[in-house]
Design a protein around this motif. Structure first.
Motif, PDB file in Angstrom:
ATOM      1  N   GLY A   1       7.651 -10.174  -5.981  1.00 45.75           N
ATOM      2  CA  GLY A   1       6.539 -10.814  -6.675  1.00 45.75           C
ATOM      3  C   GLY A   1       5.953 -11.979  -5.892  1.00 45.75           C
ATOM      4  O   GLY A   1       5.121 -12.727  -6.402  1.00 45.75           O
TER       5      GLY A   1
ATOM      6  N   GLY B   1       4.940 -11.466  -2.433  1.00 43.64           N
ATOM      7  CA  GLY B   1       4.208 -10.933  -1.269  1.00 43.64           C
ATOM      8  C   GLY B   1       2.756 -11.386  -1.191  1.00 43.64           C
ATOM      9  O   GLY B   1       2.319 -11.916  -0.164  1.00 43.64           O
TER      10      GLY B   1
ATOM     11  N   ASP C   1      -5.483   1.942   0.165  1.00 39.15           N
ATOM     12  CA  ASP C   1      -4.532   2.997  -0.210  1.00 39.15           C
ATOM     13  C   ASP C   1      -5.111   3.905  -1.275  1.00 39.15           C
ATOM     14  O   ASP C   1      -6.137   3.594  -1.884  1.00 39.15           O
ATOM     15  CB  ASP C   1      -3.199   2.372  -0.670  1.00 39.15           C
ATOM     16  CG  ASP C   1      -3.341   1.557  -1.940  1.00 39.15           C
ATOM     17  OD1 ASP C   1      -3.720   2.114  -2.981  1.00 39.15           O
ATOM     18  OD2 ASP C   1      -3.073   0.333  -1.900  1.00 39.15           O
TER      19      ASP C   1
ATOM     20  N   ILE D   1      -3.026 -11.578  -9.477  1.00 33.96           N
ATOM     21  CA  ILE D   1      -2.045 -10.941  -8.577  1.00 33.96           C
ATOM     22  C   ILE D   1      -1.598 -11.811  -7.398  1.00 33.96           C
ATOM     23  O   ILE D   1      -0.569 -11.544  -6.808  1.00 33.96           O
ATOM     24  CB  ILE D   1      -2.523  -9.565  -8.044  1.00 33.96           C
ATOM     25  CG1 ILE D   1      -3.896  -9.707  -7.410  1.00 33.96           C
ATOM     26  CG2 ILE D   1      -2.494  -8.511  -9.152  1.00 33.96           C
ATOM     27  CD1 ILE D   1      -4.327  -8.466  -6.652  1.00 33.96           C
TER      28      ILE D   1
ATOM     29  N   ARG E   1       3.498  -9.844 -11.551  1.00 28.66           N
ATOM     30  CA  ARG E   1       3.516  -8.402 -11.292  1.00 28.66           C
ATOM     31  C   ARG E   1       2.784  -7.696 -12.418  1.00 28.66           C
ATOM     32  O   ARG E   1       2.900  -8.098 -13.578  1.00 28.66           O
ATOM     33  CB  ARG E   1       4.952  -7.860 -11.294  1.00 28.66           C
ATOM     34  CG  ARG E   1       5.764  -8.231 -10.084  1.00 28.66           C
ATOM     35  CD  ARG E   1       6.971  -8.958 -10.534  1.00 28.66           C
ATOM     36  NE  ARG E   1       8.007  -8.962  -9.502  1.00 28.66           N
ATOM     37  CZ  ARG E   1       9.068  -9.724  -9.607  1.00 28.66           C
ATOM     38  NH1 ARG E   1       9.226 -10.509 -10.650  1.00 28.66           N
ATOM     39  NH2 ARG E   1       9.981  -9.689  -8.662  1.00 28.66           N
TER      40      ARG E   1
ATOM     41  N   GLU F   1       3.363  -4.568 -13.316  1.00 31.47           N
ATOM     42  CA  GLU F   1       4.418  -3.867 -14.065  1.00 31.47           C
ATOM     43  C   GLU F   1       5.752  -4.346 -13.508  1.00 31.47           C
ATOM     44  O   GLU F   1       6.165  -3.932 -12.430  1.00 31.47           O
ATOM     45  CB  GLU F   1       4.317  -2.370 -13.793  1.00 31.47           C
ATOM     46  CG  GLU F   1       3.768  -1.554 -14.912  1.00 31.47           C
ATOM     47  CD  GLU F   1       3.823  -0.108 -14.538  1.00 31.47           C
ATOM     48  OE1 GLU F   1       4.801   0.564 -14.898  1.00 31.47           O
ATOM     49  OE2 GLU F   1       2.898   0.339 -13.848  1.00 31.47           O
TER      50      GLU F   1
ATOM     51  N   ALA G   1       0.835  -1.212   0.000  1.00 32.71           N
ATOM     52  CA  ALA G   1       0.000   0.000   0.000  1.00 32.71           C
ATOM     53  C   ALA G   1       0.867   1.259   0.000  1.00 32.71           C
ATOM     54  O   ALA G   1       0.465   2.289  -0.528  1.00 32.71           O
ATOM     55  CB  ALA G   1      -0.927  -0.013   1.215  1.00 32.71           C
TER      56      ALA G   1
HETATM   57  P1  ADP Z   1       5.637  -7.333  -5.481  1.00 32.13           P
HETATM   58  O1  ADP Z   1       6.824  -7.820  -4.749  1.00 32.13           O
HETATM   59  O2  ADP Z   1       5.880  -7.133  -6.946  1.00 32.13           O
HETATM   60  O3  ADP Z   1       4.992  -6.163  -4.824  1.00 32.13           O
HETATM   61  P2  ADP Z   1       3.240  -8.839  -4.704  1.00 32.13           P
HETATM   62  O4  ADP Z   1       2.963 -10.308  -4.800  1.00 32.13           O
HETATM   63  O5  ADP Z   1       3.235  -8.237  -3.347  1.00 32.13           O
HETATM   64  O6  ADP Z   1       4.612  -8.595  -5.448  1.00 32.13           O
HETATM   65  O7  ADP Z   1       2.178  -8.083  -5.613  1.00 32.13           O
HETATM   66  C1  ADP Z   1       1.969  -8.524  -6.959  1.00 32.13           C
HETATM   67  C2  ADP Z   1       1.646  -7.336  -7.857  1.00 32.13           C
HETATM   68  O8  ADP Z   1       0.337  -6.817  -7.510  1.00 32.13           O
HETATM   69  C3  ADP Z   1       2.596  -6.152  -7.703  1.00 32.13           C
HETATM   70  O9  ADP Z   1       3.721  -6.293  -8.541  1.00 32.13           O
HETATM   71  C4  ADP Z   1       1.705  -4.976  -8.129  1.00 32.13           C
HETATM   72  O10 ADP Z   1       1.699  -4.883  -9.535  1.00 32.13           O
HETATM   73  C5  ADP Z   1       0.310  -5.412  -7.657  1.00 32.13           C
HETATM   74  N1  ADP Z   1      -0.064  -4.798  -6.349  1.00 32.13           N
HETATM   75  C6  ADP Z   1       0.000  -5.382  -5.135  1.00 32.13           C
HETATM   76  N2  ADP Z   1      -0.473  -4.549  -4.172  1.00 32.13           N
HETATM   77  C7  ADP Z   1      -0.858  -3.427  -4.789  1.00 32.13           C
HETATM   78  C8  ADP Z   1      -1.432  -2.186  -4.355  1.00 32.13           C
HETATM   79  N3  ADP Z   1      -1.711  -1.948  -3.072  1.00 32.13           N
HETATM   80  N4  ADP Z   1      -1.692  -1.241  -5.298  1.00 32.13           N
HETATM   81  C9  ADP Z   1      -1.432  -1.467  -6.608  1.00 32.13           C
HETATM   82  N5  ADP Z   1      -0.878  -2.605  -7.097  1.00 32.13           N
HETATM   83  C10 ADP Z   1      -0.599  -3.577  -6.196  1.00 32.13           C
END
Ligand code: ADP
Length: 255
Positions: free
Chosen positions: A220, A222, A188, A201, A207, A209, A161
């Motif tokens: 990637g 989390g 957020d 996601i 990811r 982007e 966030a």
């Molecule tokens: P990363 O380490 O890339 O953050 P995550 O598994 O935590 O990997 O999240 C996967 C993808 O989801 C992120 O790369 C991002 O594109 C999207 N994402 C996650 N949380 C958010 C958020 N709060 N706002 C916008 N995009 C998010």
């Protein structure tokens, strides 16, 4: 292969009997493929920062007379080391959550104090983006849960966030008691997630982007940790998002 299924056919016979055995291997094959993909992804994730580090160190070796240039390349290499550290930590968490003998360790925690400590641990990255974090949790709320898992869930959600927020944005953490469950949300005012990406996601290494996530130190993994840990606590996770406006992740845990 029969249609989209994998079948093992075993045939045996003796003088007066014949046996034909069909074993459906589709599920096993699916896991085998998932494992292969996962290993390929991990190898790629580790190879990229290693190559960048090698280049930084080689340049450092050649240019080490100039202190300023040396510092620049040390910083670059250090960034990659930190990324690899995080990746290994996330892989350890995932394999712990997936291990067969895994057991939850329930204990009562003071939820507001717990979140406030987490927010203070993340304050450096929040300040660097001028993001304000609001904790809207009633005093003295206690939840009975596994501390390590709720920590992994909340850290990843709040961290995202902040990371995917706009400069000067806001993060709100709220707690609601429903009939049979509790609802914890992390909202957020950030970049949001395009609708077409939402179904993916929670997948490992997915990811929206790639370059933005990498720049922000993301592994990637989390959200896959968030999903698995929530499921281990018999809960569920939901997401609502609007591009350019923000995102809300909601965790529901049984009381
Ligand atoms: P990363 O380490 O890339 O953050 P995550 O598994 O935590 O990997 O999240 C996967 C993808 O989801 C992120 O790369 C991002 O594109 C999207 N994402 C996650 N949380 C958010 C958020 N709060 N706002 C916008 N995009 C998010």
């Amino acid at each position: 292969k029969i249609g989209d299924r994998y079948v093992q056919i075993i045939f045996g016979s003796d003088m007066d009997e014949k046996v034909l055995l069909l074993i459906d291997l589709t599920t096993m094959k699916k896991y085998e493929n998932l494992k292969k993909d996962f290993i390929a992804n991990v190898s790629h994730e580790l190879k990229t920062p290693l190559a960048a580090m090698k280049l930084s160190l080689e340049t450092l070796e050649e240019e080490c007379k100039d202190r300023e240039i040396a510092q620049k390349f040390v910083n670059k290499a250090m960034e990659r080391v930190k990324y690899m550290e995080q990746l290994i930590e996330d892989l350890i968490t995932l394999s712990m959550l997936e291990s067969v003998g895994f057991q939850v360790n329930l204990k009562e925690i003071q939820f507001k104090a717990f979140i406030q400590k987490l927010v203070s641990d993340l304050s450096e990255i929040a300040q660097s983006k001028n993001v304000k974090i609001e904790v809207d949790i009633p005093e003295n709320v206690k939840i009975k849960t596994d501390e390590k898992m709720i920590h992994a869930i909340m850290k990843n959600l709040i961290d995202n966030a902040i990371k995917y927020n706009k400069e000067g944005g806001k993060v709100t953490v709220t707690f609601k008691e429903l009939k049979n469950e509790v609802e914890i949300s992390v909202c957020d005012t950030g970049i949001g997630i395009p609708k077409s990406h939402i179904p993916f996601i929670f997948e490992r290494f997915y990811r929206v982007e790639r370059s933005r996530s990498r720049k922000l130190g993301g592994t990637g993994l989390g959200l896959s940790i968030v999903k698995l840990a929530t499921e281990r606590l018999n809960g569920k996770v939901e997401v609502e998002s609007e591009e350019g406006k923000g995102t809300c992740f909601k965790i529901y845990l049984p009381k």
